[in-house]
Scaffold this motif. Structure first.
Motif, mmCIF file in Angstrom:
data_model
loop_
_atom_site.group_PDB
_atom_site.id
_atom_site.type_symbol
_atom_site.label_atom_id
_atom_site.label_comp_id
_atom_site.label_asym_id
_atom_site.label_seq_id
_atom_site.Cartn_x
_atom_site.Cartn_y
_atom_site.Cartn_z
ATOM 1 N N GLU A 1 0.837 -1.203 0.000
ATOM 2 C CA GLU A 1 0.000 0.000 0.000
ATOM 3 C C GLU A 1 0.877 1.260 0.000
ATOM 4 N N PHE A 2 2.001 1.212 0.739
ATOM 5 C CA PHE A 2 2.911 2.365 0.741
ATOM 6 C C PHE A 2 3.474 2.598 -0.659
ATOM 7 N N TYR A 3 3.848 1.520 -1.338
ATOM 8 C CA TYR A 3 4.392 1.664 -2.696
ATOM 9 C C TYR A 3 3.379 2.377 -3.592
ATOM 10 N N ARG A 4 2.124 1.950 -3.538
ATOM 11 C CA ARG A 4 1.104 2.573 -4.394
ATOM 12 C C ARG A 4 0.816 4.016 -3.962
ATOM 13 N N MET A 5 0.856 4.272 -2.671
ATOM 14 C CA MET A 5 0.672 5.633 -2.169
ATOM 15 C C MET A 5 1.782 6.549 -2.684
ATOM 16 N N TRP A 6 3.027 6.084 -2.570
ATOM 17 C CA TRP A 6 4.169 6.912 -2.963
ATOM 18 C C TRP A 6 4.198 7.113 -4.485
ATOM 19 N N LYS A 7 3.833 6.071 -5.217
ATOM 20 C CA LYS A 7 3.759 6.174 -6.679
ATOM 21 C C LYS A 7 2.686 7.193 -7.069
ATOM 22 N N TYR A 8 1.535 7.118 -6.413
ATOM 23 C CA TYR A 8 0.436 8.056 -6.686
ATOM 24 C C TYR A 8 0.889 9.487 -6.402
ATOM 25 N N TYR A 9 1.568 9.683 -5.288
ATOM 26 C CA TYR A 9 2.087 11.001 -4.901
ATOM 27 C C TYR A 9 3.023 11.554 -5.974
ATOM 28 N N LEU A 10 4.056 10.824 -6.319
ATOM 29 C CA LEU A 10 5.070 11.326 -7.246
ATOM 30 C C LEU A 10 4.512 11.527 -8.653
ATOM 31 N N LEU A 11 3.734 10.566 -9.148
ATOM 32 C CA LEU A 11 3.288 10.643 -10.536
ATOM 33 C C LEU A 11 2.081 11.562 -10.719
#
Length: 371
Positions: free
Chosen positions: A329-339
């Motif tokens: 979930e953190f990976y998807r959160m961080w990806k969503y944030y950056l992209l």
């Protein structure tokens, strides 16, 4: 009466986004509850649905570029978001007691994440890409441009408000022979920053900016003003003014928004930067009145797109070595944030400004230096 899916489909068509289409920016929906989530809670619902794997897009940055460039987000104004907007206007979300929350929540997550994501100097602000080939060079050029804009000379004393891991102070001390004092609200940044700047005339302070009361030849603040909040803009400028010598300069580097009357993004506030607030050009201008003269205003917001894409590439590449500290979930959160942020800067929905300010105006004027 149309269903939620039909309404969203109609909206997305205006942005040339198809549901379950075959292009990189098309939205792949795995659970149709995402439509109600997005319509009722805006980006908070959209982001949480993405984190929960309810939808995907092969190119998330391009999805947000299409979405924001079209302006369709203005057609959705969920009632539930009104409280979020009112909360930021009524309450001081960046008071002294609350200001430390972003340090604990975001910057103290662990230095491994940031060391793997950022450039070699650990600059967590927009790079300057005009002549750069990669993010390391873009950040070096940004730091050099800042030093030139401030007209640094050996022996000067420089204050860095929101100094991060000390990337600017380290660069300025090594290349311009200046002494630096930096303040931050992150314990992790102070610990690693002291280690990285060992042997240099650089001092780190774990301190709220409002406690500063001493003068410096030059003052700089890179990417910290977004944590100040509109209720504190006047106080912030008062601090910067009392810390800048009469013949000194203050460089303010901040993300900016195009319209004043908008609330902070609720998803970013909840998951990334608690109590953050992006200023508009008029809000900054009003806070400057009777305090500073604006010598130069430089917008290179399009460069944040490249910076964020480089950060995501680094993060994605490093994920196998750091994922034991986090979860999917953190990976998807961080990806969503950056992209999503990359897409927003690409769409020119948000900006990046560098203001060069002086207490009384430079006699003879100010000429922006070139790299």
């Amino acid at each position: 009466m149309s269903t939620s899916r039909e309404y969203v489909e109609e909206l997305l068509a205006k942005a040339d986004i198809r549901i379950n289409g075959d292009r990189a920016w098309d939205m792949q929906v795995h659970d149709e509850t995402v439509f109600d989530q997005a319509l009722s809670r805006g980006n908070l619902g959209l982001g949480e649905s993405y984190m929960a794997r309810l939808w995907d897009a092969e190119s998330l940055d391009q999805f947000f570029f299409q979405l924001l460039r079209s302006g369709i987000q203005d057609e959705v104004n969920p009632a539930r978001l009104i409280f979020h907007s009112l909360k930021s206007r009524v309450f001081n979300l960046q008071s002294k007691s609350k200001a430390w929350e972003v340090g604990q929540h975001h910057y103290d997550m662990g230095n491994d994440l940031y060391q793997s994501m950022l450039d070699e100097r650990m600059v967590y602000t927009c790079g300057y890409w005009e002549k750069a080939k990669d993010v390391d060079e873009a950040q070096r050029h940004k730091l050099e441009l800042c030093c030139k804009k401030l007209g640094l000379k050996p022996g000067m004393r420089v204050l860095d408000i929101g100094c991060g891991w000390g990337s600017f102070m380290q660069y300025a001390a090594e290349n311009y022979g200046v002494e630096c004092v930096g303040v931050t609200i992150s314990k992790e940044q102070v610990a690693l920053g002291k280690e990285r700047c060992k042997g240099l005339p650089v001092e780190f302070r774990l301190q709220d900016y409002r406690e500063l009361d001493e003068q410096f030849d030059r003052v700089i603040s890179l990417g910290m003003f977004e944590h100040v909040g509109q209720k504190n803009y006047d106080d912030y400028m008062d601090v910067a003014l009392r810390c800048t010598k009469e013949d000194g300069l203050f460089l303010l580097h901040t993300i900016g928004k195009n319209v004043s009357d908008t609330a902070a993004d609720p998803w970013i506030s909840k998951y990334i930067f608690p109590n953050g607030e992006i200023p508009s050009i008029s809000q900054i201008g009003t806070a400057l009145e009777e305090k500073f003269v604006c010598e130069d205003l430089h917008n290179f917001g399009a460069d944040y797109d490249k910076t964020l894409m480089a950060w995501f590439e680094n993060f994605d590449k490093a994920w196998p070595s750091i994922k034991s500290q986090f979860d999917d979930e953190f990976y998807r959160m961080w990806k969503y944030y950056l992209l999503s942020c990359a897409g927003a800067f690409r769409a020119r929905d948000i900006q990046l400004w560098q203001w060069v300010l002086s207490p009384k105006g430079r006699v003879g004027g100010y000429l922006r230096p070139q790299l």
